[in-house]
Design a protein around this motif. Structure first.
Motif, PDB file in Angstrom:
ATOM      1  N   LYS A  59      11.544  25.187 -54.677  1.00  0.00           N
ATOM      2  CA  LYS A  59      12.176  25.381 -56.136  1.00  0.00           C
ATOM      3  C   LYS A  59      13.567  24.443 -56.010  1.00  0.00           C
ATOM      4  O   LYS A  59      14.187  24.345 -55.304  1.00  0.00           O
ATOM      5  CB  LYS A  59      12.474  26.771 -56.371  1.00  0.00           C
ATOM      6  N   GLU A  60      13.546  23.864 -57.247  1.00  0.00           N
ATOM      7  CA  GLU A  60      14.991  23.126 -57.478  1.00  0.00           C
ATOM      8  C   GLU A  60      16.187  23.869 -57.367  1.00  0.00           C
ATOM      9  O   GLU A  60      16.243  25.161 -57.570  1.00  0.00           O
ATOM     10  CB  GLU A  60      14.875  23.160 -59.038  1.00  0.00           C
ATOM     11  N   GLY A  61      16.719  23.176 -56.248  1.00  0.00           N
ATOM     12  CA  GLY A  61      18.172  24.016 -55.815  1.00  0.00           C
ATOM     13  C   GLY A  61      18.087  24.268 -54.432  1.00  0.00           C
ATOM     14  O   GLY A  61      19.248  24.231 -53.837  1.00  0.00           O
ATOM     15  N   GLU A  62      17.005  24.273 -53.901  1.00  0.00           N
ATOM     16  CA  GLU A  62      16.924  24.628 -52.705  1.00  0.00           C
ATOM     17  C   GLU A  62      17.475  23.343 -51.647  1.00  0.00           C
ATOM     18  O   GLU A  62      17.059  22.095 -52.164  1.00  0.00           O
ATOM     19  CB  GLU A  62      15.425  25.018 -51.906  1.00  0.00           C
ATOM     20  N   VAL A  63      17.868  23.405 -50.425  1.00  0.00           N
ATOM     21  CA  VAL A  63      18.270  22.527 -49.591  1.00  0.00           C
ATOM     22  C   VAL A  63      17.353  22.428 -48.480  1.00  0.00           C
ATOM     23  O   VAL A  63      16.918  23.469 -47.680  1.00  0.00           O
ATOM     24  CB  VAL A  63      19.706  22.666 -49.004  1.00  0.00           C
ATOM     25  N   VAL A  64      16.546  21.273 -48.186  1.00  0.00           N
ATOM     26  CA  VAL A  64      15.714  21.090 -47.101  1.00  0.00           C
ATOM     27  C   VAL A  64      16.582  20.297 -45.778  1.00  0.00           C
ATOM     28  O   VAL A  64      17.159  19.537 -46.088  1.00  0.00           O
ATOM     29  CB  VAL A  64      14.592  20.280 -47.457  1.00  0.00           C
ATOM     30  N   LYS A  65      16.238  20.892 -44.567  1.00  0.00           N
ATOM     31  CA  LYS A  65      17.025  20.266 -43.551  1.00  0.00           C
ATOM     32  C   LYS A  65      15.998  20.017 -42.402  1.00  0.00           C
ATOM     33  O   LYS A  65      15.090  20.907 -42.009  1.00  0.00           O
ATOM     34  CB  LYS A  65      17.697  21.105 -43.163  1.00  0.00           C
ATOM     35  N   HIS A  66      15.916  18.860 -41.982  1.00  0.00           N
ATOM     36  CA  HIS A  66      14.894  18.421 -41.058  1.00  0.00           C
ATOM     37  C   HIS A  66      15.713  17.431 -40.090  1.00  0.00           C
ATOM     38  O   HIS A  66      16.247  16.560 -39.992  1.00  0.00           O
ATOM     39  CB  HIS A  66      13.850  17.611 -41.842  1.00  0.00           C
ATOM     40  N   ASP A  67      15.153  17.598 -38.591  1.00  0.00           N
ATOM     41  CA  ASP A  67      15.453  17.052 -37.562  1.00  0.00           C
ATOM     42  C   ASP A  67      14.407  15.868 -37.029  1.00  0.00           C
ATOM     43  O   ASP A  67      13.425  16.449 -36.825  1.00  0.00           O
ATOM     44  CB  ASP A  67      15.908  17.764 -36.431  1.00  0.00           C
ATOM     45  N   PHE A  68      14.837  14.608 -37.294  1.00  0.00           N
ATOM     46  CA  PHE A  68      13.953  13.637 -36.984  1.00  0.00           C
ATOM     47  C   PHE A  68      14.219  13.149 -35.392  1.00  0.00           C
ATOM     48  O   PHE A  68      15.491  12.581 -35.274  1.00  0.00           O
ATOM     49  CB  PHE A  68      14.044  12.397 -37.663  1.00  0.00           C
ATOM     50  N   ILE A  69      13.534  13.643 -34.612  1.00  0.00           N
ATOM     51  CA  ILE A  69      13.664  13.456 -33.023  1.00  0.00           C
ATOM     52  C   ILE A  69      13.097  12.236 -32.412  1.00  0.00           C
ATOM     53  O   ILE A  69      11.915  11.976 -32.834  1.00  0.00           O
ATOM     54  CB  ILE A  69      13.454  14.759 -32.074  1.00  0.00           C
ATOM     55  N   PHE A  70      14.032  11.464 -31.794  1.00  0.00           N
ATOM     56  CA  PHE A  70      13.396  10.227 -31.265  1.00  0.00           C
ATOM     57  C   PHE A  70      13.583  10.228 -29.820  1.00  0.00           C
ATOM     58  O   PHE A  70      14.697  10.787 -29.416  1.00  0.00           O
ATOM     59  CB  PHE A  70      14.004   9.114 -31.905  1.00  0.00           C
ATOM     60  N   THR A  71      12.859   9.443 -28.988  1.00  0.00           N
ATOM     61  CA  THR A  71      13.143   9.072 -27.417  1.00  0.00           C
ATOM     62  C   THR A  71      13.157   7.553 -27.395  1.00  0.00           C
ATOM     63  O   THR A  71      12.736   6.940 -28.085  1.00  0.00           O
ATOM     64  CB  THR A  71      11.780   9.613 -26.909  1.00  0.00           C
ATOM     65  N   ASN A  72      14.230   7.186 -26.193  1.00  0.00           N
ATOM     66  CA  ASN A  72      14.304   5.993 -26.295  1.00  0.00           C
ATOM     67  C   ASN A  72      13.205   5.531 -25.056  1.00  0.00           C
ATOM     68  O   ASN A  72      13.420   5.931 -23.992  1.00  0.00           O
ATOM     69  CB  ASN A  72      15.886   5.667 -25.771  1.00  0.00           C
ATOM     70  N   THR A  73      12.233   4.717 -25.440  1.00  0.00           N
ATOM     71  CA  THR A  73      11.332   4.678 -24.524  1.00  0.00           C
ATOM     72  C   THR A  73      11.360   3.234 -23.743  1.00  0.00           C
ATOM     73  O   THR A  73      10.572   2.939 -22.907  1.00  0.00           O
ATOM     74  CB  THR A  73       9.735   4.917 -24.936  1.00  0.00           C
ATOM     75  N   GLY A  74      12.584   2.685 -24.059  1.00  0.00           N
ATOM     76  CA  GLY A  74      12.932   1.183 -23.614  1.00  0.00           C
ATOM     77  C   GLY A  74      13.613   1.304 -22.305  1.00  0.00           C
ATOM     78  O   GLY A  74      13.669   2.459 -21.634  1.00  0.00           O
ATOM     79  N   ASN A  75      14.130   0.390 -21.793  1.00  0.00           N
ATOM     80  CA  ASN A  75      15.058   0.154 -20.493  1.00  0.00           C
ATOM     81  C   ASN A  75      16.552   0.008 -20.827  1.00  0.00           C
ATOM     82  O   ASN A  75      17.144  -0.509 -19.571  1.00  0.00           O
ATOM     83  CB  ASN A  75      14.040  -0.665 -19.601  1.00  0.00           C
ATOM     84  N   ALA A  76      16.959   0.165 -21.867  1.00  0.00           N
ATOM     85  CA  ALA A  76      18.476  -0.037 -22.102  1.00  0.00           C
ATOM     86  C   ALA A  76      18.750   1.001 -23.250  1.00  0.00           C
ATOM     87  O   ALA A  76      18.033   1.659 -23.939  1.00  0.00           O
ATOM     88  CB  ALA A  76      18.729  -1.419 -22.619  1.00  0.00           C
TER      89      ALA A  76
END
Length: 147
Positions: A59-76
């Motif tokens: 519904k209009e006025g609600e706040v959505v919160k989401h965590d975009f989780i990432f992994t560093n799969t490189g070597n630095a």
């Protein structure tokens, strides 16, 4: 007979000259490949668990919160330089410390649906020192009008 020896000697000389540049070229290619491999060492790579989040219908006025989780799969280490949203109604917060290889980082996004009725797709742009230095994630869903 002397007429045949001179041209054969010249031909043998020219043939041996042509081999030297080929060997140098091969050595040059090997050096270039080694340099390219060395240049690619020490690069971080961002791998998101999910690059898009569908919050469904709210519904209009609600706040959505989401965590975009990432992994560093490189070597630095990966350093997030800037994270920005396509709209002022969406606020990103992100890991400010370098994310070491094998470790996780997070980009937390809050979407305020006030005055945002209808289908929504908010793009969050991530600038970093990673292999793909500009990436995007998205928040999408539907905002229904207040009753």
């Amino acid at each position: 007979m002397k007429k045949l020896i001179l041209p054969l000697a010249a031909l043998a000389f020219m043939a041996s000259c042509n081999n030297a540049p080929k060997n140098e070229a091969s050595d040059s290619n090997a050096t270039t490949e080694t340099s390219a491999a060395t240049a690619n060492e020490g690069i971080g790579v961002i791998k998101f668990e999910d690059a898009a989040f569908d919050f469904g219908s709210i519904k209009e006025g609600e706040v959505v919160k989401h965590d975009f989780i990432f992994t560093n799969t490189g070597n630095a280490p990966v350093i997030l330089a800037q994270v920005s949203a396509s709209c002022g109604c969406t606020t990103p917060k992100y890991t400010s410390e370098p994310v070491l290889p094998g470790k996780e980082g997070v980009i937390t996004v809050e979407f305020n649906s006030e005055n945002q009725v209808g289908q929504q797709q908010k793009i969050i742009t991530v600038a970093s020192n990673a292999e793909s230095n500009i990436m995007t994630v998205q928040l999408k869903g539907t905002v229904n009008p207040k009753s």
